[in-house]
Design a protein around this motif. Structure first.
Motif, PDB file in Angstrom:
ATOM      1  N   LYS A   1      11.191  64.239 136.970  1.00 60.82           N
ATOM      2  CA  LYS A   1      10.926  63.194 137.968  1.00 60.82           C
ATOM      3  C   LYS A   1       9.650  62.457 137.565  1.00 60.82           C
ATOM      4  N   VAL A   2       9.750  61.135 137.459  1.00 66.03           N
ATOM      5  CA  VAL A   2       8.610  60.278 137.132  1.00 66.03           C
ATOM      6  C   VAL A   2       8.107  59.663 138.424  1.00 66.03           C
ATOM      7  N   LEU A   3       6.836  59.891 138.734  1.00 66.62           N
ATOM      8  CA  LEU A   3       6.246  59.448 139.997  1.00 66.62           C
ATOM      9  C   LEU A   3       5.250  58.329 139.731  1.00 66.62           C
ATOM     10  N   GLY A   4       5.693  57.090 139.910  1.00 64.10           N
ATOM     11  CA  GLY A   4       4.802  55.939 139.780  1.00 64.10           C
ATOM     12  C   GLY A   4       4.757  55.366 138.373  1.00 64.10           C
ATOM     13  N   ASN A   5       4.815  54.049 138.290  1.00 66.56           N
ATOM     14  CA  ASN A   5       4.647  53.307 137.025  1.00 66.56           C
ATOM     15  C   ASN A   5       5.624  53.751 135.943  1.00 66.56           C
ATOM     16  N   GLY A   6       6.858  54.033 136.320  1.00 75.91           N
ATOM     17  CA  GLY A   6       7.842  54.514 135.355  1.00 75.91           C
ATOM     18  C   GLY A   6       8.234  53.448 134.345  1.00 75.91           C
ATOM     19  N   GLU A   7       8.169  53.795 133.072  1.00 72.97           N
ATOM     20  CA  GLU A   7       8.593  52.912 131.994  1.00 72.97           C
ATOM     21  C   GLU A   7       9.394  53.722 130.980  1.00 72.97           C
ATOM     22  N   THR A   8      10.443  53.133 130.447  1.00 73.40           N
ATOM     23  CA  THR A   8      11.241  53.816 129.429  1.00 73.40           C
ATOM     24  C   THR A   8      11.622  52.852 128.323  1.00 73.40           C
ATOM     25  N   ILE A   9      11.703  53.391 127.125  1.00 70.85           N
ATOM     26  CA  ILE A   9      12.272  52.682 125.984  1.00 70.85           C
ATOM     27  C   ILE A   9      13.356  53.580 125.408  1.00 70.85           C
ATOM     28  N   PHE A  10      14.580  53.039 125.298  1.00 70.33           N
ATOM     29  CA  PHE A  10      15.682  53.800 124.726  1.00 70.33           C
ATOM     30  C   PHE A  10      16.399  52.975 123.667  1.00 70.33           C
ATOM     31  N   ILE A  11      16.859  53.670 122.648  1.00 72.18           N
ATOM     32  CA  ILE A  11      17.606  53.023 121.582  1.00 72.18           C
ATOM     33  C   ILE A  11      19.051  52.850 122.038  1.00 72.18           C
ATOM     34  N   SER A  12      19.520  51.617 122.083  1.00 69.79           N
ATOM     35  CA  SER A  12      20.899  51.325 122.483  1.00 69.79           C
ATOM     36  C   SER A  12      21.815  51.382 121.270  1.00 69.79           C
ATOM     37  N   LYS A  13      23.010  52.000 121.468  1.00 70.80           N
ATOM     38  CA  LYS A  13      23.967  52.137 120.371  1.00 70.80           C
ATOM     39  C   LYS A  13      25.353  51.690 120.817  1.00 70.80           C
ATOM     40  N   ASP A  14      26.173  51.369 119.823  1.00 71.01           N
ATOM     41  CA  ASP A  14      27.560  51.006 120.134  1.00 71.01           C
ATOM     42  C   ASP A  14      28.441  52.251 120.083  1.00 71.01           C
ATOM     43  N   GLU A  15      29.745  52.070 120.220  1.00 65.07           N
ATOM     44  CA  GLU A  15      30.675  53.211 120.270  1.00 65.07           C
ATOM     45  C   GLU A  15      30.735  53.968 118.949  1.00 65.07           C
ATOM     46  N   ASN A  16      30.236  53.351 117.875  1.00 65.35           N
ATOM     47  CA  ASN A  16      30.205  54.017 116.568  1.00 65.35           C
ATOM     48  C   ASN A  16      28.843  54.630 116.270  1.00 65.35           C
ATOM     49  N   ASP A  17      28.013  54.728 117.299  1.00 66.68           N
ATOM     50  CA  ASP A  17      26.681  55.329 117.189  1.00 66.68           C
ATOM     51  C   ASP A  17      25.751  54.511 116.289  1.00 66.68           C
ATOM     52  N   LYS A  18      26.011  53.215 116.202  1.00 64.83           N
ATOM     53  CA  LYS A  18      25.159  52.328 115.422  1.00 64.83           C
ATOM     54  C   LYS A  18      24.166  51.636 116.350  1.00 64.83           C
ATOM     55  N   LYS A  19      22.906  51.579 115.908  1.00 67.02           N
ATOM     56  CA  LYS A  19      21.872  50.935 116.714  1.00 67.02           C
ATOM     57  C   LYS A  19      22.168  49.449 116.907  1.00 67.02           C
ATOM     58  N   ILE A  20      22.095  49.009 118.163  1.00 67.62           N
ATOM     59  CA  ILE A  20      22.322  47.591 118.433  1.00 67.62           C
ATOM     60  C   ILE A  20      21.114  46.930 119.096  1.00 67.62           C
ATOM     61  N   GLY A  21      20.159  47.736 119.564  1.00 69.38           N
ATOM     62  CA  GLY A  21      18.991  47.151 120.200  1.00 69.38           C
ATOM     63  C   GLY A  21      18.088  48.200 120.829  1.00 69.38           C
ATOM     64  N   ILE A  22      17.028  47.708 121.442  1.00 64.64           N
ATOM     65  CA  ILE A  22      16.087  48.555 122.177  1.00 64.64           C
ATOM     66  C   ILE A  22      16.065  48.093 123.629  1.00 64.64           C
ATOM     67  N   THR A  23      16.276  49.025 124.546  1.00 67.45           N
ATOM     68  CA  THR A  23      16.303  48.711 125.972  1.00 67.45           C
ATOM     69  C   THR A  23      15.011  49.183 126.624  1.00 67.45           C
ATOM     70  N   TYR A  24      14.350  48.248 127.308  1.00 67.96           N
ATOM     71  CA  TYR A  24      13.120  48.556 128.043  1.00 67.96           C
ATOM     72  C   TYR A  24      13.421  48.497 129.536  1.00 67.96           C
ATOM     73  N   LEU A  25      13.073  49.569 130.258  1.00 69.13           N
ATOM     74  CA  LEU A  25      13.288  49.647 131.697  1.00 69.13           C
ATOM     75  C   LEU A  25      11.982  49.954 132.396  1.00 69.13           C
TER      76      LEU A  25
END
Length: 264
Positions: A180-204
């Motif tokens: 559980k993240v309490l306050g000021n939550g930020e995430t960066i995740f590597i986005s991939k396609d159905e073939n597990d190939k990197k397609i981008g970086i998602t910032y939330l």
């Protein structure tokens, strides 16, 4: 208290053990080993030096911990162990490092101080201070009290990252299942396609969020409120896009065996 040689002065209420020293606490499932131990009876205090190691016996494994010196206080109601400096710990699925540490018997809480870091399976975890709770000989919870960040390495250049104001992680069989993240939550995740190939970086970005893990990987995220989200295509990712504030990969510091906790 055991050793190759023992000295005891009843007048001074002082004992000393030299060579293959062991202090064994069968109630707390703790064994302290070292080259020299001194026991001050009036203060109910023992000091263990010369390659000391603490063995904390958990349900199916042992957590080994090394420091320059351990001090074991046995005052009733305030039993604790202090470890300093250059503390390192190793368990097959859990490692750590900090400058100093306190283990409080009553609450089974380990508090790590001064640049603490934990490695739990695929995750590197840092915070200004780290506390983890042991319940029924298992790691139960971990409290990351200030500037926490969780990092898992995706490949040679990209990392999944989570940061916030505070975090509480829950464990099952010594593996993180929920954070559980309490306050000021930020995430960066590597986005991939159905073939597990990197397609981008998602910032939330979201004030509070809960992360669910399965098989040592992130499985799901729930948000208290709808997050701000942006995905950057992989061919447009800049160096600054790849890292959250406070990011620092410290994989080379991770002890990979019991023997490595003795390395400087």
């Amino acid at each position: 208290l055991k050793g190759d040689s023992l000295y005891y002065s009843k007048k001074d209420m002082y004992a000393k053990a030299i060579g293959h020293v062991s202090i064994i606490d069968t109630i707390e499932n703790i064994i302290l080993n070292g080259g020299i131990a001194e026991y001050f009876e009036d203060h109910e205090k023992a000091i263990i030096k010369e390659k000391p190691i603490l063995n904390l016996i958990l349900e199916s494994d042992t957590l080994f911990m090394h420091a320059k010196k351990f001090i074991n206080f046995q005052n009733e109601g305030s039993e604790k162990i202090l470890a300093y400096n250059k503390v390192k710990m190793y368990k097959s699925d859990f490692q750590g490092k900090c400058d100093s540490l306190t283990y409080i018997y009553k609450d089974s809480i380990i508090e790590m101080h001064k640049s603490p870091i934990i490695w739990s399976n695929n995750f590197q975890i840092t915070s200004d201070t780290i506390q983890f709770v042991i319940h029924k000989n298992k790691i139960d919870k971990m409290y990351l009290n200030s500037n926490p960040i969780l990092i898992s390495k995706e490949d040679s250049i990209d990392y999944n990252q989570i940061s916030g104001k505070k975090m509480i992680s829950h464990f099952n069989n010594n593996k993180i299942t929920r954070t559980k993240v309490l306050g000021n939550g930020e995430t960066i995740f590597i986005s991939k396609d159905e073939n597990d190939k990197k397609i981008g970086i998602t910032y939330l970005q979201s004030s509070d969020l809960t992360l669910y893990f399965k098989n040592n990987k992130l499985n799901n995220i729930s948000y208290l409120i709808k997050p701000n989200s942006e995905t950057i295509p992989i061919n447009k990712v800049s160096e600054n896009d790849r890292y959250l504030t406070g990011f620092k990969w410290r994989g080379t510091e991770r002890p990979m065996s019991k023997e490595e906790i003795f390395k400087e």
